[in-house]
Design a protein around this motif. Structure first.
Motif, PDB file in Angstrom:
ATOM      1  N   LEU A 137       0.839  -1.195   0.000  1.00 48.85           N
ATOM      2  CA  LEU A 137       0.000   0.000   0.000  1.00 48.85           C
ATOM      3  C   LEU A 137       0.874   1.244   0.000  1.00 48.85           C
ATOM      4  CD1 LEU A 137      -2.951   1.171   0.373  1.00 48.85           C
ATOM      5  CD2 LEU A 137      -2.420   1.221   2.822  1.00 48.85           C
ATOM      6  N   LEU A 138       0.603   2.168  -0.932  1.00 47.30           N
ATOM      7  CA  LEU A 138       1.269   3.464  -0.953  1.00 47.30           C
ATOM      8  C   LEU A 138       0.199   4.532  -0.777  1.00 47.30           C
ATOM      9  CD1 LEU A 138       3.776   3.059  -3.955  1.00 47.30           C
ATOM     10  CD2 LEU A 138       4.157   2.559  -1.522  1.00 47.30           C
ATOM     11  N   ILE A 139       0.264   5.266   0.325  1.00 45.98           N
ATOM     12  CA  ILE A 139      -0.742   6.275   0.641  1.00 45.98           C
ATOM     13  C   ILE A 139      -0.237   7.634   0.180  1.00 45.98           C
ATOM     14  CG2 ILE A 139      -2.108   7.346   2.477  1.00 45.98           C
ATOM     15  CD1 ILE A 139      -1.676   4.807   4.132  1.00 45.98           C
ATOM     16  N   VAL A 140      -0.890   8.206  -0.821  1.00 42.41           N
ATOM     17  CA  VAL A 140      -0.436   9.466  -1.396  1.00 42.41           C
ATOM     18  C   VAL A 140      -0.352  10.564  -0.340  1.00 42.41           C
ATOM     19  CG1 VAL A 140      -0.994  11.283  -3.068  1.00 42.41           C
ATOM     20  CG2 VAL A 140      -1.299   8.882  -3.692  1.00 42.41           C
ATOM     21  N   VAL A 149       7.279   8.085  -6.300  1.00 44.39           N
ATOM     22  CA  VAL A 149       7.905   7.575  -7.524  1.00 44.39           C
ATOM     23  C   VAL A 149       8.928   6.493  -7.193  1.00 44.39           C
ATOM     24  CG1 VAL A 149       9.417   8.171  -9.461  1.00 44.39           C
ATOM     25  CG2 VAL A 149       7.504   9.670  -8.862  1.00 44.39           C
ATOM     26  N   GLU A 150       9.774   6.756  -6.189  1.00 41.29           N
ATOM     27  CA  GLU A 150      10.821   5.801  -5.825  1.00 41.29           C
ATOM     28  C   GLU A 150      10.234   4.467  -5.357  1.00 41.29           C
ATOM     29  OE1 GLU A 150      14.779   5.495  -2.972  1.00 41.29           O
ATOM     30  OE2 GLU A 150      13.049   6.670  -2.276  1.00 41.29           O
ATOM     31  N   LEU A 151       9.250   4.527  -4.465  1.00 38.68           N
ATOM     32  CA  LEU A 151       8.676   3.300  -3.917  1.00 38.68           C
ATOM     33  C   LEU A 151       7.925   2.514  -4.984  1.00 38.68           C
ATOM     34  CD1 LEU A 151       7.454   4.633  -0.459  1.00 38.68           C
ATOM     35  CD2 LEU A 151       9.530   3.329  -0.971  1.00 38.68           C
ATOM     36  N   LEU A 152       7.266   3.221  -5.887  1.00 45.26           N
ATOM     37  CA  LEU A 152       6.574   2.554  -6.991  1.00 45.26           C
ATOM     38  C   LEU A 152       7.578   1.824  -7.878  1.00 45.26           C
ATOM     39  CD1 LEU A 152       3.607   2.421  -8.208  1.00 45.26           C
ATOM     40  CD2 LEU A 152       4.382   4.173  -9.794  1.00 45.26           C
ATOM     41  N   LYS A 153       8.701   2.465  -8.155  1.00 40.28           N
ATOM     42  CA  LYS A 153       9.728   1.857  -9.016  1.00 40.28           C
ATOM     43  C   LYS A 153      10.354   0.640  -8.343  1.00 40.28           C
ATOM     44  CE  LYS A 153      13.955   2.788 -11.625  1.00 40.28           C
ATOM     45  NZ  LYS A 153      14.564   1.499 -11.202  1.00 40.28           N
ATOM     46  N   VAL A 154      10.684   0.766  -7.066  1.00 39.20           N
ATOM     47  CA  VAL A 154      11.285  -0.360  -6.349  1.00 39.20           C
ATOM     48  C   VAL A 154      10.345  -1.558  -6.370  1.00 39.20           C
ATOM     49  CG1 VAL A 154      12.016  -1.203  -4.082  1.00 39.20           C
ATOM     50  CG2 VAL A 154      12.755   1.050  -4.863  1.00 39.20           C
ATOM     51  N   ALA A 155       9.073  -1.307  -6.078  1.00 33.74           N
ATOM     52  CA  ALA A 155       8.098  -2.387  -6.081  1.00 33.74           C
ATOM     53  C   ALA A 155       7.996  -3.033  -7.460  1.00 33.74           C
ATOM     54  CB  ALA A 155       6.734  -1.859  -5.633  1.00 33.74           C
ATOM     55  N   LYS A 156       7.930  -2.209  -8.498  1.00 35.09           N
ATOM     56  CA  LYS A 156       7.813  -2.738  -9.861  1.00 35.09           C
ATOM     57  C   LYS A 156       9.020  -3.579 -10.212  1.00 35.09           C
ATOM     58  CE  LYS A 156       6.941  -1.308 -14.641  1.00 35.09           C
ATOM     59  NZ  LYS A 156       6.696  -0.155 -15.556  1.00 35.09           N
ATOM     60  N   ASP A 157      10.216  -3.105  -9.858  1.00 31.34           N
ATOM     61  CA  ASP A 157      11.441  -3.849 -10.156  1.00 31.34           C
ATOM     62  C   ASP A 157      11.449  -5.211  -9.472  1.00 31.34           C
ATOM     63  OD1 ASP A 157      12.311  -1.755 -11.690  1.00 31.34           O
ATOM     64  OD2 ASP A 157      13.702  -0.959 -10.188  1.00 31.34           O
ATOM     65  N   LEU A 158      10.772  -5.305  -8.316  1.00 29.71           N
ATOM     66  CA  LEU A 158      10.739  -6.553  -7.553  1.00 29.71           C
ATOM     67  C   LEU A 158       9.565  -7.449  -7.950  1.00 29.71           C
ATOM     68  CD1 LEU A 158      11.531  -5.167  -3.979  1.00 29.71           C
ATOM     69  CD2 LEU A 158      13.044  -6.582  -5.381  1.00 29.71           C
ATOM     70  N   GLY A 159       8.719  -6.960  -8.856  1.00 28.92           N
ATOM     71  CA  GLY A 159       7.549  -7.735  -9.241  1.00 28.92           C
ATOM     72  C   GLY A 159       6.421  -7.669  -8.243  1.00 28.92           C
ATOM     73  N   VAL A 160       6.418  -6.603  -7.432  1.00 25.59           N
ATOM     74  CA  VAL A 160       5.372  -6.410  -6.423  1.00 25.59           C
ATOM     75  C   VAL A 160       4.425  -5.320  -6.906  1.00 25.59           C
ATOM     76  CG1 VAL A 160       4.915  -5.643  -4.048  1.00 25.59           C
ATOM     77  CG2 VAL A 160       6.876  -7.127  -4.533  1.00 25.59           C
ATOM     78  N   ASP A 161       3.137  -5.586  -6.866  1.00 23.40           N
ATOM     79  CA  ASP A 161       2.154  -4.582  -7.262  1.00 23.40           C
ATOM     80  C   ASP A 161       1.998  -3.517  -6.189  1.00 23.40           C
ATOM     81  OD1 ASP A 161       1.394  -5.585  -9.792  1.00 23.40           O
ATOM     82  OD2 ASP A 161       0.117  -7.094  -8.856  1.00 23.40           O
ATOM     83  N   THR A 162       1.437  -2.373  -6.571  1.00 23.35           N
ATOM     84  CA  THR A 162       1.217  -1.287  -5.619  1.00 23.35           C
ATOM     85  C   THR A 162      -0.229  -0.827  -5.678  1.00 23.35           C
ATOM     86  OG1 THR A 162       1.984   0.286  -7.299  1.00 23.35           O
ATOM     87  CG2 THR A 162       3.586  -0.415  -5.635  1.00 23.35           C
ATOM     88  N   LEU A 163      -0.872  -0.799  -4.534  1.00 17.50           N
ATOM     89  CA  LEU A 163      -2.195  -0.197  -4.404  1.00 17.50           C
ATOM     90  C   LEU A 163      -1.959   1.233  -3.947  1.00 17.50           C
ATOM     91  CD1 LEU A 163      -5.291  -0.252  -4.284  1.00 17.50           C
ATOM     92  CD2 LEU A 163      -5.104  -1.215  -1.980  1.00 17.50           C
ATOM     93  N   VAL A 164      -2.135   2.181  -4.846  1.00 22.36           N
ATOM     94  CA  VAL A 164      -1.870   3.587  -4.546  1.00 22.36           C
ATOM     95  C   VAL A 164      -3.175   4.217  -4.060  1.00 22.36           C
ATOM     96  CG1 VAL A 164      -1.055   5.792  -5.432  1.00 22.36           C
ATOM     97  CG2 VAL A 164      -0.012   3.656  -6.233  1.00 22.36           C
ATOM     98  N   GLU A 165      -3.175   4.607  -2.801  1.00 19.72           N
ATOM     99  CA  GLU A 165      -4.411   5.042  -2.149  1.00 19.72           C
ATOM    100  C   GLU A 165      -4.571   6.559  -2.159  1.00 19.72           C
ATOM    101  OE1 GLU A 165      -5.762   3.068   1.599  1.00 19.72           O
ATOM    102  OE2 GLU A 165      -5.412   5.065   2.439  1.00 19.72           O
TER     103      GLU A 165
END
Length: 263
Positions: A137-140, A149-165
Motif C-alpha cells: 500500500l502506498l498512501i499518497v 515515484v521511488e517506492l513505486l519503481k522499487v516495487a515494480k522492479d521486484l515484481g510487487v504490485d502497488t495499491l496507490v491510495e
C-alpha cells in the motif's frame, strides 16, 4: 493538533530512520524470493467485483475489532467464500497486526496478499517481498512526490504490485501522473477517520479505463458494492464487517459475487 494520520505516519518514519539493516542485503534477499501471484490480475480478470478480504484486529478509531481470532479459520472462510485476495494489516502499534500474520496467511492459502501498512521506506517494500506479499500500500497523503515515484519503481522492479491510495481529486491526479495502474479510493478520512460513503463513486468516475479501481472503507454489504460496481469499480477492500462476523461464509459469498459493470 496532531491527527491520527500525523501520529501514525510520524511513528513509521521514526522507525524507518532507526532501521539500521543493510539495504543491499535486503535487496539481495528480496530478489531471491519467487515473484508472487499477481495482485492486479486477481482484481481485474474475473467477471465479479473482486473482494479483498482483510485481516484487521483493531483500529485507532474503532478500538478492538476482533481480539482473539483463528487465522486458519478466517482464511478458510475467505477462500471458500470466493475472496480474490487477502489484505493483512502488519502495523502492530495501531492496528494489532504483525508480519507474522502476513507470513502465516501466506502459508494457509495461495491467494495474492496485500501488505496493508504505512509504507514510507524502501525497506518496507523489500520486507513485503521477502515475507510473501504480492502488493504493498502506498498512501499518497503521507508520501512526497519523489518518495511515491521511488517506492513505486522499487516495487515494480521486484515484481510487487502497488495499491496507490487516494482520498481527494488532487491526490488522484498525483497517482495518475506517476503511472500507477491500481488506484484505491479510501472513503475514510485518515485525519478524522470519518467515512464519506459517496467518495468512491465520485473519484472512480474520474479514473481512466485500463486502471484497476478499488473502493476501500465503509463497505459492509452487497448493496454498497453494487453501487461502486455501477461506477466502474473492479474491486472492494472489506475488513471490519468480515472480522466482526468471524469471516461468515454467507457474508463473504454475498460480497464476492457482485457482477462488474457490463458483465
Amino acid at each position: 493538533m496532531a491527527t491520527y494520520l500525523d501520529e501514525i505516519a510520524a511513528f513509521h518514519r521514526d522507525r524507518a530512520r532507526r532501521d539500521d539493516r543493510d539495504e543491499r542485503e535486503l535487496y539481495r534477499a528480496a530478489e531471491k524470493v519467487q515473484s508472487p501471484t499477481s495482485f492486479k490480475d486477481a482484481l481485474t480478470l474475473g467477471d465479479q467485483v473482486a473482494l479483498i478480504a482483510e485481516i484487521k484486529r483493531r483500529s485507532p478509531s474503532k478500538g478492538v475489532i476482533a481480539k482473539e481470532i483463528d487465522l486458519g479459520e478466517m482464511v478458510s472462510h475467505y477462500v471458500a467464500g470466493g475472496a480474490s485476495a487477502i489484505s493483512v494489516l502488519t502495523d502492530e502499534k495501531h492496528f494489532g497486526g504483525s508480519m507474522d500474520d502476513l507470513i502465516t496467511v501466506g502459508t494457509l492459502c495461495n491467494l495474492p496478499l496485500l501488505r496493508k501498512d504505512f509504507t514510507v521506506s524502501v525497506k518496507d517494500v523489500l520486507d513485503a517481498k521477502i515475507w510473501g506479499a504480492s502488493a504493498v500500500l502506498l498512501i499518497v497523503a503521507i508520501l512526497a512526490p519523489g518518495e511515491l515515484v521511488e517506492l513505486l519503481k522499487v516495487a515494480k522492479d521486484l515484481g510487487v504490485d502497488t495499491l496507490v491510495e487516494v482520498h481527494t481529486l488532487e491526490e488522484l491526479h498525483r497517482a495518475l501522473e506517476i503511472g500507477t495502474d491500481i488506484v484505491g479510493v479510501n472513503q475514510r478520512n485518515l485525519h478524522t477517520f470519518e467515512v464519506d460513503y459517496e467518495l468512491a463513486v465520485k473519484l472512480i468516475e474520474e479514473i481512466p479505463s485500463g486502471i484497476c479501481k478499488v473502493a476501500e472503507s465503509g463497505i459492509s454489504n452487497r448493496e454498497q458494492i453494487e453501487r461502486v460496481a455501477a461506477a466502474g469499480c473492479d474491486a472492494v477492500l472489506v475488513g471490519e464487517s468480515l472480522m466482526r462476523s468471524r469471516g461468515n461464509g454467507d457474508l463473504v459469498s454475498a460480497l464476492s459475487t457482485v457482477p462488474k459493470r457490463g458483465r
